[in-house]
Write a protein that holds these residues in place. Structure first.
Motif, PDB file in Angstrom:
ATOM      1  N   LYS A   1       4.239  17.821   5.078  1.00 47.77           N
ATOM      2  CA  LYS A   1       3.116  17.846   4.148  1.00 47.77           C
ATOM      3  C   LYS A   1       3.547  17.298   2.787  1.00 47.77           C
ATOM      4  CE  LYS A   1       1.364  22.164   6.142  1.00 47.77           C
ATOM      5  NZ  LYS A   1       1.060  23.594   5.851  1.00 47.77           N
ATOM      6  N   ASN A   2       2.594  16.736   2.076  1.00 49.53           N
ATOM      7  CA  ASN A   2       2.813  16.296   0.699  1.00 49.53           C
ATOM      8  C   ASN A   2       3.957  15.280   0.584  1.00 49.53           C
ATOM      9  OD1 ASN A   2       2.299  16.219  -2.075  1.00 49.53           O
ATOM     10  ND2 ASN A   2       3.817  17.807  -2.501  1.00 49.53           N
ATOM     11  N   THR A   3       3.765  14.153   1.222  1.00 55.70           N
ATOM     12  CA  THR A   3       4.746  13.072   1.142  1.00 55.70           C
ATOM     13  C   THR A   3       4.069  11.787   0.670  1.00 55.70           C
ATOM     14  OG1 THR A   3       4.377  12.378   3.434  1.00 55.70           O
ATOM     15  CG2 THR A   3       6.106  14.010   3.045  1.00 55.70           C
ATOM     16  N   LEU A   4       4.870  10.902   0.127  1.00 58.31           N
ATOM     17  CA  LEU A   4       4.338   9.604  -0.296  1.00 58.31           C
ATOM     18  C   LEU A   4       5.373   8.519  -0.038  1.00 58.31           C
ATOM     19  CD1 LEU A   4       2.024   8.019  -1.663  1.00 58.31           C
ATOM     20  CD2 LEU A   4       3.172   8.406  -3.857  1.00 58.31           C
ATOM     21  N   LEU A   5       4.931   7.465   0.627  1.00 63.93           N
ATOM     22  CA  LEU A   5       5.769   6.307   0.868  1.00 63.93           C
ATOM     23  C   LEU A   5       4.994   5.058   0.477  1.00 63.93           C
ATOM     24  CD1 LEU A   5       6.194   8.397   3.537  1.00 63.93           C
ATOM     25  CD2 LEU A   5       8.122   6.843   3.804  1.00 63.93           C
ATOM     26  N   LYS A   6       5.700   3.948   0.425  1.00 61.13           N
ATOM     27  CA  LYS A   6       5.083   2.690   0.039  1.00 61.13           C
ATOM     28  C   LYS A   6       5.500   1.617   1.032  1.00 61.13           C
ATOM     29  CE  LYS A   6       5.045  -0.585  -3.867  1.00 61.13           C
ATOM     30  NZ  LYS A   6       5.603  -0.823  -5.234  1.00 61.13           N
ATOM     31  N   SER A   7       4.550   0.784   1.418  1.00 63.33           N
ATOM     32  CA  SER A   7       4.855  -0.343   2.288  1.00 63.33           C
ATOM     33  C   SER A   7       4.636  -1.620   1.494  1.00 63.33           C
ATOM     34  CB  SER A   7       3.937  -0.333   3.525  1.00 63.33           C
ATOM     35  OG  SER A   7       4.202  -1.470   4.327  1.00 63.33           O
ATOM     36  N   ASN A   8       5.713  -2.391   1.336  1.00 64.42           N
ATOM     37  CA  ASN A   8       5.634  -3.641   0.576  1.00 64.42           C
ATOM     38  C   ASN A   8       6.087  -4.778   1.486  1.00 64.42           C
ATOM     39  OD1 ASN A   8       5.730  -5.759  -1.200  1.00 64.42           O
ATOM     40  ND2 ASN A   8       6.930  -4.705  -2.758  1.00 64.42           N
ATOM     41  N   LYS A   9       5.117  -5.535   1.990  1.00 59.89           N
ATOM     42  CA  LYS A   9       5.391  -6.645   2.912  1.00 59.89           C
ATOM     43  C   LYS A   9       6.219  -6.183   4.107  1.00 59.89           C
ATOM     44  CE  LYS A   9       5.151 -10.109  -0.746  1.00 59.89           C
ATOM     45  NZ  LYS A   9       5.847 -11.198  -1.479  1.00 59.89           N
ATOM     46  N   GLY A  10       5.871  -5.016   4.599  1.00 62.06           N
ATOM     47  CA  GLY A  10       6.531  -4.503   5.791  1.00 62.06           C
ATOM     48  C   GLY A  10       7.743  -3.643   5.530  1.00 62.06           C
ATOM     49  N   MET A  11       8.280  -3.639   4.308  1.00 60.71           N
ATOM     50  CA  MET A  11       9.445  -2.795   3.995  1.00 60.71           C
ATOM     51  C   MET A  11       8.988  -1.446   3.444  1.00 60.71           C
ATOM     52  SD  MET A  11      12.848  -3.437   1.627  1.00 60.71           S
ATOM     53  CE  MET A  11      13.600  -4.577   2.794  1.00 60.71           C
ATOM     54  N   ILE A  12       9.535  -0.384   4.022  1.00 56.90           N
ATOM     55  CA  ILE A  12       9.149   0.969   3.633  1.00 56.90           C
ATOM     56  C   ILE A  12       9.952   1.420   2.419  1.00 56.90           C
ATOM     57  CG2 ILE A  12       8.997   3.374   4.376  1.00 56.90           C
ATOM     58  CD1 ILE A  12       7.081   1.483   5.825  1.00 56.90           C
ATOM     59  N   GLU A  13       9.269   2.035   1.475  1.00 57.52           N
ATOM     60  CA  GLU A  13       9.929   2.608   0.301  1.00 57.52           C
ATOM     61  C   GLU A  13       9.621   4.098   0.219  1.00 57.52           C
ATOM     62  OE1 GLU A  13       9.558   2.483  -4.579  1.00 57.52           O
ATOM     63  OE2 GLU A  13       9.090   0.668  -3.444  1.00 57.52           O
ATOM     64  N   TRP A  14      10.666   4.917   0.113  1.00 57.57           N
ATOM     65  CA  TRP A  14      10.481   6.358  -0.062  1.00 57.57           C
ATOM     66  C   TRP A  14      10.122   6.645  -1.508  1.00 57.57           C
ATOM     67  CZ3 TRP A  14      12.817  10.013  -3.182  1.00 57.57           C
ATOM     68  CH2 TRP A  14      12.572  11.351  -2.873  1.00 57.57           C
ATOM     69  N   VAL A  15       9.093   7.488  -1.712  1.00 58.52           N
ATOM     70  CA  VAL A  15       8.675   7.862  -3.066  1.00 58.52           C
ATOM     71  C   VAL A  15       8.975   9.345  -3.305  1.00 58.52           C
ATOM     72  CG1 VAL A  15       6.800   7.934  -4.748  1.00 58.52           C
ATOM     73  CG2 VAL A  15       6.891   6.076  -3.041  1.00 58.52           C
ATOM     74  N   PHE A  16       8.440  10.219  -2.449  1.00 59.23           N
ATOM     75  CA  PHE A  16       8.808  11.639  -2.523  1.00 59.23           C
ATOM     76  C   PHE A  16       8.408  12.349  -1.238  1.00 59.23           C
ATOM     77  CE2 PHE A  16       4.528  11.682  -4.581  1.00 59.23           C
ATOM     78  CZ  PHE A  16       3.877  12.601  -3.766  1.00 59.23           C
TER      79      PHE A  16
ATOM     80  N   CYS B   1       0.827  -1.201   0.000  1.00 57.24           N
ATOM     81  CA  CYS B   1       0.000   0.000   0.000  1.00 57.24           C
ATOM     82  C   CYS B   1       0.861   1.251   0.000  1.00 57.24           C
ATOM     83  CB  CYS B   1      -0.953   0.020   1.194  1.00 57.24           C
ATOM     84  SG  CYS B   1      -0.138   0.313   2.785  1.00 57.24           S
ATOM     85  N   HIS B   2       0.281   2.332  -0.465  1.00 56.11           N
ATOM     86  CA  HIS B   2       0.924   3.640  -0.414  1.00 56.11           C
ATOM     87  C   HIS B   2       0.306   4.424   0.735  1.00 56.11           C
ATOM     88  CE1 HIS B   2       1.986   2.426  -4.500  1.00 56.11           C
ATOM     89  NE2 HIS B   2       2.950   3.316  -4.442  1.00 56.11           N
ATOM     90  N   PHE B   3       1.143   5.210   1.407  1.00 56.92           N
ATOM     91  CA  PHE B   3       0.624   6.032   2.495  1.00 56.92           C
ATOM     92  C   PHE B   3       1.442   7.309   2.564  1.00 56.92           C
ATOM     93  CE2 PHE B   3       4.047   3.625   4.336  1.00 56.92           C
ATOM     94  CZ  PHE B   3       4.606   4.422   5.324  1.00 56.92           C
ATOM     95  N   GLY B   4       0.925   8.285   3.282  1.00 59.38           N
ATOM     96  CA  GLY B   4       1.648   9.549   3.371  1.00 59.38           C
ATOM     97  C   GLY B   4       0.773  10.668   3.862  1.00 59.38           C
ATOM     98  N   THR B   5       1.118  11.883   3.470  1.00 60.54           N
ATOM     99  CA  THR B   5       0.406  13.065   3.934  1.00 60.54           C
ATOM    100  C   THR B   5       0.027  13.957   2.757  1.00 60.54           C
ATOM    101  OG1 THR B   5       2.489  14.251   4.228  1.00 60.54           O
ATOM    102  CG2 THR B   5       1.629  13.067   6.140  1.00 60.54           C
ATOM    103  N   VAL B   6      -0.955  14.793   2.994  1.00 58.17           N
ATOM    104  CA  VAL B   6      -1.380  15.747   1.961  1.00 58.17           C
ATOM    105  C   VAL B   6      -1.306  17.172   2.505  1.00 58.17           C
ATOM    106  CG1 VAL B   6      -3.245  16.477   0.440  1.00 58.17           C
ATOM    107  CG2 VAL B   6      -2.903  14.039   0.891  1.00 58.17           C
ATOM    108  N   SER B   7      -2.138  17.471   3.470  1.00 57.81           N
ATOM    109  CA  SER B   7      -2.262  18.859   3.920  1.00 57.81           C
ATOM    110  C   SER B   7      -1.647  19.148   5.281  1.00 57.81           C
ATOM    111  CB  SER B   7      -3.742  19.249   3.962  1.00 57.81           C
ATOM    112  OG  SER B   7      -4.457  18.385   4.837  1.00 57.81           O
ATOM    113  N   LYS B   8      -1.195  18.108   5.984  1.00 58.31           N
ATOM    114  CA  LYS B   8      -0.597  18.350   7.296  1.00 58.31           C
ATOM    115  C   LYS B   8       0.463  17.294   7.607  1.00 58.31           C
ATOM    116  CE  LYS B   8      -4.355  15.826   9.585  1.00 58.31           C
ATOM    117  NZ  LYS B   8      -5.412  15.906  10.589  1.00 58.31           N
TER     118      LYS B   8
END
Length: 217
Positions: free
Chosen positions: A42-57, A20-27
């Protein structure tokens, strides 16, 4: 149990078998699981793949309590116990290493330095490392971790002490790079001279061979 305080994709963070992707938008927000505490501006995006975190932006502070792994695209990052401020865009990851040891593939970044990584095809490239930019870092760190005024002042004072060492280390790194560059240029020059000498001897040998065939017995 993981505790998530994010603006979207809260549920899937509890399921390590899911992606799944998770992160923040306005706060700004944060997420904590096992040996890593993630603070998100604010305005971040990360990805969780089987428990491992991936930085997106986006600007993300990782506080790591013991050695762990995260990802940037298809590349694995090893983080030792410490603090790491990741930021930038999808095609260029930048990191301030505040404490600990950061390793992305064959590239290593230590405390006090900032590095920029760019992906080119299937390869990851690193731009020349530099000392953390003090003012830029303070602004980003305070916003990402949501420090109040008192906490920010304390952090700035602590960083000022460390920053003197960072400048010294940066100067030593630059001197080392200069020496390596000089040595490399010297090696190239020696190689060029050797190549010219080989070419000269080859021409001389050809002339001698022609002379022997023409005027010899």
């Amino acid at each position: 149990m993981a505790v998530g305080f994010v603006e979207y994709a809260k549920d899937c963070l509890e399921k390590k078998e899911s992606i799944c992707h998770f992160g923040t938008v306005s706060k700004p927000s944060e997420y904590k699981a096992e040996n890593i505490h993630i603070f998100m501006d604010k305005n971040t995006l990360l990805k969780s793949n089987k428990g491992m975190i991936e930085w997106v932006f986006g600007s993300v502070l990782l506080e790591v309590s013991s050695s762990t792994f995260v990802k940037y695209k298809e590349f694995t990052i090893k983080l030792e116990k410490g603090s790491y401020l990741l930021f930038g865009k999808e095609d260029a990851l930048r990191v301030d290493v505040l404490d600990g040891h950061f390793q992305l593939e064959k590239f290593e970044v230590t405390e006090g330095f900032q590095a920029t990584f760019k992906v080119s095809g299937n390869e990851i490239k690193i731009e020349p490392m530099q000392v953390i930019d003090f003012k830029e870092h303070i602004i980003r760190y305070v916003k990402t971790k949501q420090l109040n005024r008192s906490q920010a002042v304390t952090y700035i004072e602590e960083l000022k002490v460390k920053f003197k060492n960072y400048l010294t280390w940066g100067s030593e790194l630059n001197q080392s790079l200069i020496k390596r560059a000089i040595a490399e240029e010297s090696r190239k020059e020696n190689k060029r001279k050797l190549s010219l000498e080989k070419a000269r001897l080859k021409v001389q040998k050809q002339k001698q061979s022609y002379f022997d065939k023409t005027f010899g017995r």
